[in-house]
Scaffold this active site. Structure first.
Site, mmCIF file in Angstrom:
data_model
loop_
_atom_site.group_PDB
_atom_site.id
_atom_site.type_symbol
_atom_site.label_atom_id
_atom_site.label_comp_id
_atom_site.label_asym_id
_atom_site.label_seq_id
_atom_site.Cartn_x
_atom_site.Cartn_y
_atom_site.Cartn_z
ATOM 1 N N HIS A 145 -13.325 20.927 -13.084
ATOM 2 C CA HIS A 145 -12.720 22.476 -12.613
ATOM 3 C C HIS A 145 -12.603 23.189 -14.144
ATOM 4 O O HIS A 145 -12.270 24.337 -14.177
ATOM 5 C CB HIS A 145 -11.377 22.237 -12.142
ATOM 6 C CG HIS A 145 -11.105 23.407 -11.157
ATOM 7 N ND1 HIS A 145 -12.237 24.058 -10.528
ATOM 8 C CD2 HIS A 145 -9.791 23.794 -10.603
ATOM 9 C CE1 HIS A 145 -11.610 24.882 -9.522
ATOM 10 N NE2 HIS A 145 -10.408 24.727 -9.790
ATOM 11 N N ASN A 204 -5.830 29.467 -10.071
ATOM 12 C CA ASN A 204 -5.520 30.423 -8.930
ATOM 13 C C ASN A 204 -5.194 31.591 -9.113
ATOM 14 O O ASN A 204 -5.044 32.496 -8.265
ATOM 15 C CB ASN A 204 -4.802 29.648 -7.948
ATOM 16 C CG ASN A 204 -5.690 28.376 -7.352
ATOM 17 O OD1 ASN A 204 -6.483 28.002 -7.758
ATOM 18 N ND2 ASN A 204 -4.643 27.603 -6.448
ATOM 19 N N PHE A 259 -3.272 29.022 -15.289
ATOM 20 C CA PHE A 259 -3.831 28.094 -13.992
ATOM 21 C C PHE A 259 -4.766 29.027 -13.081
ATOM 22 O O PHE A 259 -4.733 30.142 -13.179
ATOM 23 C CB PHE A 259 -2.641 27.525 -13.182
ATOM 24 C CG PHE A 259 -1.820 26.556 -13.995
ATOM 25 C CD1 PHE A 259 -2.342 25.535 -13.918
ATOM 26 C CD2 PHE A 259 -0.549 27.008 -14.670
ATOM 27 C CE1 PHE A 259 -1.540 24.315 -14.449
ATOM 28 C CE2 PHE A 259 0.095 25.887 -15.068
ATOM 29 C CZ PHE A 259 -0.547 24.625 -15.162
ATOM 30 N N ASN A 272 -11.215 29.968 -6.070
ATOM 31 C CA ASN A 272 -9.947 30.626 -6.022
ATOM 32 C C ASN A 272 -9.745 31.406 -7.313
ATOM 33 O O ASN A 272 -9.152 32.553 -7.376
ATOM 34 C CB ASN A 272 -8.631 29.781 -5.736
ATOM 35 C CG ASN A 272 -8.667 28.984 -4.479
ATOM 36 O OD1 ASN A 272 -8.947 29.866 -3.408
ATOM 37 N ND2 ASN A 272 -8.300 27.931 -4.042
ATOM 38 N N TYR A 326 -5.646 18.276 -17.684
ATOM 39 C CA TYR A 326 -6.792 18.836 -16.884
ATOM 40 C C TYR A 326 -8.183 18.859 -18.108
ATOM 41 O O TYR A 326 -9.173 19.349 -17.696
ATOM 42 C CB TYR A 326 -6.391 20.407 -16.571
ATOM 43 C CG TYR A 326 -5.532 20.308 -15.467
ATOM 44 C CD1 TYR A 326 -5.629 20.022 -14.099
ATOM 45 C CD2 TYR A 326 -4.288 20.911 -15.711
ATOM 46 C CE1 TYR A 326 -4.678 19.996 -13.050
ATOM 47 C CE2 TYR A 326 -3.101 20.813 -14.869
ATOM 48 C CZ TYR A 326 -3.532 20.357 -13.513
ATOM 49 O OH TYR A 326 -2.379 20.382 -12.761
#
Length: 254
Positions: free
Chosen positions: A77, A124, A122, A170, A72
């Protein structure tokens, strides 16, 4: 033969009685003698020092949201992570220890004490980490700055707000849940733009930046760094006036 005082006489008025009382005290076993508590200047200064420590201002907690792992890195994000890395690098703060499921570091930004955190849970479920940090360090929510990506802002645009909802993000939804529904904390939103055409937003936020976008984003990160410095030194209003100006690239070309 000398006359002894009568029983009705007060013992404190007769010299012989005072003598007997004093002797009785002297002969009393050590463990029955009254204890005298003394307070040294050292203990008094230590108490004063402890109270001064308690009165110290709380540090700011700066949190960048993102996803852990090489997969990532450099994606849209993860611009919250990138903003935090920029602050850490420019201010010489190591964010390498693990505290409450986050990469964590302590230091100062322009002399103001700060805690830096990159949750590794992570995106969320970011609130698991952020909620624990706030609770453990007992930090007021108005000194918790959340930094994260926002598709509703044009690319490389910054917005500093004093409070608000999660806006469908989120990570922010999770943080608000762990703050027992409170939304009263500042946040720095970094625009990543909308997905082109009919692209799935989930795929879009996990895309890396183009070379041109990367150059533009680097300018935005430097502006965000300056905005954070102003926030800590001069307060929210001055920082918002600076941060919420036109897009960083437009300022650069003007």
């Amino acid at each position: 033969m000398p006359r002894l005082p009568s029983c009705s006489q007060s013992p404190y008025s007769a010299p012989i009685s005072r003598y007997l009382l004093l002797n009785r005290f002297r002969r009393r076993p050590v463990h029955l003698r009254p204890k005298i508590r003394t307070v040294s200047w050292r203990s008094m200064s230590a108490t004063a020092s402890d109270s001064s420590v308690d009165s110290k201002p709380k540090p700011w907690l700066l949190v960048g949201l993102g996803n852990p792992g090489k997969k990532y890195e450099g994606t849209r994000h993860n611009v919250g992570f990138e903003m935090l890395d920029t602050i850490a690098e420019e201010e010489g703060i190591s964010v390498s220890s693990i505290r409450f499921k986050a990469l964590f570091g302590k230091g100062t930004v322009s002399g103001v004490p700060v805690l830096l955190a990159k949750p590794q849970t992570f995106m969320n479920v970011s609130g698991e980490s952020v909620g624990s940090l706030v609770s453990y360090f007992n930090i007021p929510l108005n000194q918790v700055l959340l930094i994260y990506d926002d598709m509703d802002l044009p690319f490389a645009t910054l917005r500093l707000l004093p409070k608000g909802g999660h806006g469908g993000h989120n990570g922010m939804r999770s943080v608000i849940d762990h703050f027992k529904g409170s939304r009263d904390f500042p946040r720095l939103r970094i625009g990543i733009g909308r997905p082109p055409g009919k692209m799935d937003p989930v795929n879009f936020v996990l895309r890396p930046f183009t070379r041109q976008e990367r150059e533009e984003l680097n300018v935005t990160l430097q502006k965000g760094l300056e905005g954070v410095r102003i926030l800590l030194l001069e307060g929210f209003n001055k920082s918002a006036s600076f941060v919420n100006q036109a897009k960083a690239s437009n300022l650069l070309n003007s």
